[in-house]
Design a protein around this motif. Structure first.
Motif: not given
Length: 176
Positions: A168-176
């Motif tokens: 989840q953190m990785a996905l949110l980081g990519c979106i950010m």
């Protein structure tokens, strides 16, 4: 596209919390009532949206734009709260800490939601706002369903809820 990605970023953790986490807790022996209590508590910050809009219209960093600092800060803090979840040794034994970490996560998610809506109003002509809002909401639902399913599968096959939180953190980081 960025507006839909930001809504996707809201839906992913929402699906995790509302679908995957609740089922995980029940599977690990938490009562249905306790799991429902966790879910209800962590969704309360949606009520804060009434506070965010006037605050965001008043406090801005003009160099970064009116909405960008709020969106970046909210996304960053959503990631920080997930780090907090990872620091809980046994989430099934410390439901209070789990509730508070996801409560804080949703405080920032509600902030990101309001900032994204305001950005859409600022950027899009009035005749495009309805269609864009539908696409944004659809992206949130894709994140909700996809996040709920994807993270449940990760937990099922790896046995690790931490892996799902890292993803989840990785996905949110990519979106950010």
């Amino acid at each position: 596209t960025i507006l839909c990605a930001l809504y996707l970023a809201q839906g992913i953790p929402w699906g995790f919390m509302d679908i995957t986490l609740v089922n995980y807790l029940i599977d690990k022996g938490t009562s249905v009532g306790e799991a429902a209590g966790v879910a209800a508590f962590i969704l309360l910050p949606s009520a804060f949206k009434l506070v965010w809009a006037p605050l965001m219209d008043t406090v801005t960093l003009r160099k970064m734009g009116r909405r960008r600092p709020w969106i970046i800060a909210a996304q960053l803090m959503m990631g920080v709260t997930l780090i907090g979840v990872l620091m809980i040794p046994d989430i099934t034994a410390d439901l209070t800490m789990l509730k508070w970490m996801f409560f804080l996560h949703n405080v920032f998610a509600s902030m990101q939601d309001v900032a994204t809506d305001a950005l859409a109003v600022d950027l899009l002509p009035a005749e495009e706002q309805g269609r864009a809002n539908g696409m944004m909401w659809g992206s949130k639902l894709v994140g909700y369903g996809g996040g709920g399913y994807l993270f449940a599968q990760m937990i099922e096959y790896s046995g690790s809820i931490q892996l799902a939180v890292y993803a989840q953190m990785a996905l949110l980081g990519c979106i950010m």
